[in-house]
Motif scaffolding. Structure first.
Motif, PDB file in Angstrom:
ATOM      1  N   ALA A  57       0.840  -1.206   0.000  1.00 32.13           N
ATOM      2  CA  ALA A  57       0.000   0.000   0.000  1.00 32.13           C
ATOM      3  C   ALA A  57       0.872   1.252   0.000  1.00 32.13           C
ATOM      4  O   ALA A  57       0.564   2.232  -0.698  1.00 32.13           O
ATOM      5  CB  ALA A  57      -0.924  -0.017   1.212  1.00 32.13           C
ATOM      6  N   GLY A  58       1.969   1.227   0.759  1.00 38.96           N
ATOM      7  CA  GLY A  58       2.883   2.358   0.765  1.00 38.96           C
ATOM      8  C   GLY A  58       3.511   2.587  -0.601  1.00 38.96           C
ATOM      9  O   GLY A  58       3.660   3.723  -1.055  1.00 38.96           O
ATOM     10  N   LYS A  59       3.861   1.503  -1.273  1.00 34.20           N
ATOM     11  CA  LYS A  59       4.437   1.608  -2.616  1.00 34.20           C
ATOM     12  C   LYS A  59       3.433   2.211  -3.587  1.00 34.20           C
ATOM     13  O   LYS A  59       3.782   3.064  -4.417  1.00 34.20           O
ATOM     14  CB  LYS A  59       4.874   0.224  -3.092  1.00 34.20           C
ATOM     15  N   GLU A  60       2.162   1.794  -3.481  1.00 34.25           N
ATOM     16  CA  GLU A  60       1.112   2.336  -4.350  1.00 34.25           C
ATOM     17  C   GLU A  60       0.941   3.839  -4.141  1.00 34.25           C
ATOM     18  O   GLU A  60       0.668   4.580  -5.085  1.00 34.25           O
ATOM     19  CB  GLU A  60      -0.210   1.627  -4.081  1.00 34.25           C
ATOM     20  N   LYS A  61       1.115   4.289  -2.891  1.00 30.82           N
ATOM     21  CA  LYS A  61       0.923   5.705  -2.559  1.00 30.82           C
ATOM     22  C   LYS A  61       2.218   6.507  -2.637  1.00 30.82           C
ATOM     23  O   LYS A  61       2.215   7.725  -2.427  1.00 30.82           O
ATOM     24  CB  LYS A  61       0.341   5.827  -1.145  1.00 30.82           C
TER      25      LYS A  61
END
Length: 314
Positions: free
Chosen positions: A73-77
């Protein structure tokens, strides 16, 4: 969440039907992105962080699956993520978390020690802390598993859910009791680490075991305050399963369902397979919460199950 999270299958198991006398449907979160349901809550939480919070980065503690969910999720954001994991975390989970771009620090022998280190890091850096279970945004994200189940298998009368800190169980209970309050929600814990079951049944917490378990993903010493409140209000029962029962259920899923499932993911299967539900259920849904099993531990798993005399007997 729809563009990010898979709508995982909910399929009947013919073998479990025959062995239990119930129609058993498996909600296969082991096929979810990152290999478990945890990405649902992580993405829901991180999506609600402000730009200022994201700029300071994210820190979390995890026994493995939450770490991967937060890392993805951090990578997506586009937000840097630092994850604290216990030293005994399966290598497959550590490697996968790093591959999603997170910085991994191995600290302590348990989730609780890793959690303390993560909170210390948060205080030092001002990073946003993404709790693995005791956060309403996390619980809401996990609730989408049950929401999908009720759409895919609308005739269920019982849903069986593995529980560690209680985020998935609390989310399931909220969704089910709002949408279909007549459905019974049953939590399942490893007997080796059964804090939620203890609280639910009013047992003296000092007598609760906290031992090594093949279901390391649900080995949590202290359940969340928020999750405990929700579980006590909306869950119908919390039961426990032995190490042998979990191990034999991992083998059952591999041999009969052709799926590799981790110990935490097999715990709810174990409760049904070994007839621990406190009542007969005609149409049972089981949340198979994750599939991040260290294949190197398969032989040890077989030895544990053999002690019970159940390996390869289905």
């Amino acid at each position: 969440m729809a563009p990010i999270v898979h709508r995982t299958p909910c399929k009947q198991s013919y073998t479990l039907n025959c062995l239990t006398g119930s129609e058993v449907s498996l909600k296969l979160e082991n096929l979810q992105k990152t290999g478990s349901f945890k990405v649902r809550g992580a993405f829901n939480k991180i999506s609600q962080l402000s730009d200022a919070e994201c700029e300071r980065g994210i820190v979390c503690a995890s026994a493995g699956n939450h770490a991967q969910g937060v890392a993805m999720a951090g990578k997506e954001k586009g937000v840097p993520v630092t994850v604290f994991m216990p030293e005994g975390t399966p290598e497959a989970k550590v490697l996968a978390t790093r591959q999603y771009g997170a910085t991994v620090r191995l600290v302590g022998k348990s989730f609780d020690e890793a959690y303390a280190a993560a909170k210390k890091e948060q205080l030092m850096t001002g990073a946003a802390f993404v709790h693995p279970f005791d956060d309403l945004a996390i619980i809401e994200g996990q609730a989408t598993v049950a929401m999908e189940m009720l759409q895919q298998c609308p005739d269920l009368d019982t849903i069986v859910v593995p529980a560690g800190g209680g985020g998935l169980l609390a989310g399931t209970a909220i969704a089910v009791k709002v949408i279909r309050p007549e459905i019974r929600v049953i939590g399942v814990q490893a007997r080796a680490a059964s804090a939620i079951a203890s609280v639910f049944h009013g047992t003296n917490n000092s007598a609760v075991p906290f031992l090594p378990t093949i279901a390391e993903g649900i080995k949590v010493k202290e359940p969340g305050k928020l999750t405990t409140q929700i579980i006590q209000a909306y869950v119908d029962d919390v039961i426990t399963v032995s190490e042998q029962e979990i191990a034999s259920s991992i083998l059952f899923m591999l041999e009969r369902e052709k799926m590799l499932v981790e110990g935490a993911g097999a715990a709810a299967v174990a409760a049904v397979l070994h007839h621990h539900l406190p009542f007969h259920s005609a149409r049972t849904g089981i949340i198979v919460s994750g599939g991040n099993f260290d294949i190197g531990k398969l032989e040890a798993c077989r030895k544990i199950a053999t002690d019970m005399g159940t390996a390869s007997s289905y």
